[in-house]
Structures are given as structure tokens and as C-alpha cells.
Design an enzyme around this catalytic site. Structure first.
Site, PDB file in Angstrom:
ATOM      1  N   HIS A   1       0.444   1.077 -13.418  1.00 19.39           N
ATOM      2  CA  HIS A   1       1.254   0.058 -13.330  1.00 19.39           C
ATOM      3  C   HIS A   1       2.759   0.738 -13.808  1.00 19.39           C
ATOM      4  O   HIS A   1       3.310   1.501 -14.144  1.00 19.39           O
ATOM      5  CB  HIS A   1       0.932  -0.182 -15.316  1.00 19.39           C
ATOM      6  CG  HIS A   1       1.999  -1.451 -15.313  1.00 19.39           C
ATOM      7  ND1 HIS A   1       1.853  -3.089 -14.932  1.00 19.39           N
ATOM      8  CD2 HIS A   1       2.767  -1.440 -16.057  1.00 19.39           C
ATOM      9  CE1 HIS A   1       2.460  -3.280 -15.395  1.00 19.39           C
ATOM     10  NE2 HIS A   1       3.132  -3.145 -16.489  1.00 19.39           N
ATOM     11  N   GLY A  45       0.927  -1.345   0.288  1.00 20.43           N
ATOM     12  CA  GLY A  45      -0.180   0.255  -0.410  1.00 20.43           C
ATOM     13  C   GLY A  45       0.801   1.232  -0.658  1.00 20.43           C
ATOM     14  O   GLY A  45       0.339   2.130   0.637  1.00 20.43           O
TER      15      GLY A  45
HETATM   16  C1  GAR Z   1       3.257  -1.268  -7.103  1.00 17.99           C
HETATM   17  O1  GAR Z   1       4.683  -0.812  -7.943  1.00 17.99           O
HETATM   18  C2  GAR Z   1       2.821  -1.203  -8.674  1.00 17.99           C
HETATM   19  O2  GAR Z   1       2.723  -0.089  -9.600  1.00 17.99           O
HETATM   20  C3  GAR Z   1       2.506  -2.339  -8.999  1.00 17.99           C
HETATM   21  O3  GAR Z   1       2.350  -3.252  -7.675  1.00 17.99           O
HETATM   22  C4  GAR Z   1       3.051  -2.383  -6.383  1.00 17.99           C
HETATM   23  C5  GAR Z   1       2.377  -2.003  -5.467  1.00 17.99           C
HETATM   24  O4  GAR Z   1       2.673  -1.117  -4.106  1.00 17.99           O
HETATM   25  N1  GAR Z   1       1.496  -2.511 -10.163  1.00 17.99           N
HETATM   26  C6  GAR Z   1       1.565  -3.875 -10.672  1.00 17.99           C
HETATM   27  O5  GAR Z   1       2.277  -4.201 -10.957  1.00 17.99           O
HETATM   28  C7  GAR Z   1       0.018  -3.781 -11.524  1.00 17.99           C
HETATM   29  N2  GAR Z   1       0.110  -4.357 -12.504  1.00 17.99           N
HETATM   30  P1  GAR Z   1       1.962  -0.791  -3.001  1.00 17.99           P
HETATM   31  O6  GAR Z   1       0.991  -2.004  -2.920  1.00 17.99           O
HETATM   32  O7  GAR Z   1       2.938  -0.855  -2.184  1.00 17.99           O
HETATM   33  O8  GAR Z   1       1.735   0.451  -3.876  1.00 17.99           O
END
Ligand code: GAR
Length: 213
Positions: free
Chosen positions: A110, A12
Site C-alpha cells: 500500500h 505492474g
Molecule cells: C502501487 O502504488 C501500489 O502500492 C498501489 O497501486 C500501485 C500499483 O502500481 N496499490 C494500492 O493502492 C492498493 N491499495 P503497479 O501496478 O505499477 O505496481
């Protein structure tokens, strides 16, 4: 006040970036009305609670039918009055019904410059592993509207990040988050909340400039 629902699966940090932007006043007239996680232990839920935001876990596995899971999600988000659904590291593939229920009102962050390193199987750390494996010298992040495909919707905003010689997937992931994701996600939300983003012929257009520094 422009209301957003944020869907999460993990740590998150992108949710935190939105919360920080709202609390610091850099993201104006926007409130998070709901956070929903598909994973029970997601730290993102904790972050929401710490900031007094209604947070709930809706587990796909708790439903016999995938359609029932998405129906519950749609009802919950509608009940919250959200104007926009923000996928902030939400790793469940959405159903067509869900996408139609919020047509043009779902955005996703993304961790690459779409159309590179995106689509089925490209999520989280895997994206950075593939970027390093291919030897690209520049990567970044993208905020886009969500359509029926995987990472195929209209691109709203992108930011480039340089790859360095000693990068590991973990180091690169952190730099992409810090230099790109945590900046462009609040910026995209602000532009949409201000009514400055439109979609025409499958492409997104922003009126005026966006600051991502
Ligand atoms: C982030 O890097 C986001 O861009 C990626 O997951 C991570 C979540 O981190 N999303 C994807 O890869 C979607 N295809 P977070 O929970 O710390 O925000």
C-alpha cells in the site's frame, strides 16, 4: 523453492521489482508461479509474459456471481502450488472466502504509512492526492498481511519517504515507488520465504533485520 502468485490490475511496476530482484539474485529461492490480472489490458500481464511467467486474466465481470469469480481464483492459485499470494497493485476487494482460503498467506503493498491514508477509497494516485491535500511532510509505503478488512492486517514492513515542496500526486507516486515500494515488497517476500515472519495477537514480527536500501 518458495512459490508466489502475484495479483495485479495495472502497470505492474511492483511485479517488475519482484522479477528484477529474482533475476538479479537479491531475492533468493523464490519463484513466481503465476500472475493473475482482473483487467485484460493490464501491462503487468505483458511484463509476466516477457519473463516467461504464466499469466492469466480472470475478469470478475465474466462471472454471474462474485462467489464464482473468487472460487475460480482460489482454484487457480491452489493449482499453481503458490505458498504466498502477493497483491501488487491488485484493486479488487477480496471476498471473505478468498481471504480464508489463504489465511495468513496474502500480503499487500500500500502506498502510504498505514494507518494514514488507507482503507476504502484509498488506492493508487488517490492516496498521494490525499497526502498532499493534508500537507503531511512524510509519507511512504507499507507491506502488510491481508485480513478481512481494507488495509487492516498485520504490518510487516514500512519505509518513509519525504514530501517535497513542488510535489504533484504523480511525482510523489513515482518517488514512493522508487524509494519505498520496489524495495520493501521484495524484502518482505524474502523474509516470509525465509520463515522469519510470524503473526502473534494480530501483529507481525520479523526475526532479524531486513535490508531495504
Ligand atoms: C502501487 O502504488 C501500489 O502500492 C498501489 O497501486 C500501485 C500499483 O502500481 N496499490 C494500492 O493502492 C492498493 N491499495 P503497479 O501496478 O505499477 O505496481
Amino acid at each position: 523453492m518458495f512459490k508466489i502468485a502475484v495479483l495485479v490490475s495495472g502497470g505492474g511496476t511492483n511485479l517488475q521489482a519482484i522479477i528484477d530482484a529474482i533475476e538479479s539474485g537479491s531475492l533468493k529461492d523464490v519463484s513466481i508461479v503465476k500472475v493473475i490480472s482482473n483487467k485484460e489490458g493490464a501491462y503487468a500481464l505483458e511484463r509476466a509474459k516477457q519473463h516467461g511467467i504464466e499469466a492469466r486474466c480472470i475478469r470478475p465481470k465474466a462471472y454471474a456471481d462474485r462467489a464464482d469469480y473468487f472460487r475460480d481464483m482460489i482454484d487457480d492459485i491452489n493449482a499453481s502450488g503458490a505458498d504466498l499470494v502477493v497483491l501488487a497493485g491488485f484493486l479488487v476487494v477480496l471476498s471473505g472466502d478468498f481471504v480464508s482460503a489463504f489465511k495468513g498467506r496474502i500480503i499487500n503493498i500500500h502506498p502510504s504509512l498505514i494507518p494514514s491514508f488507507c482503507g476504502d477509497g484509498y488506492y493508487g494516485l488517490k492516496v498521494h492526492e490525499q497526502a498532499l491535500k493534508r500537507g503531511v511532510k512524510v509519507t511512504g509505503a507499507t507491506v502488510h498481511f491481508v485480513d478481512e478488512g481494507t488495509d487492516t492486517g498485520p504490518i510487516i514492513i514500512q519505509k518513509a519517504v519525504y514530501i517535497e515542496n513542488d510535489d504533484t500526486p504523480e511525482i510523489l507516486q513515482k518517488r514512493v515507488m522508487e524509494q519505498a515500494e520496489w524495495k520493501i515488497l521484495p524484502a518482505a517476500i524474502q523474509a516470509i520465504a525465509d520463515g522469519r515472519v510470524s503473526i502473534k495477537d494480530g501483529l507481525a514480527y520479523i526475526e532479524g533485520s531486513i535490508s531495504t536500501e
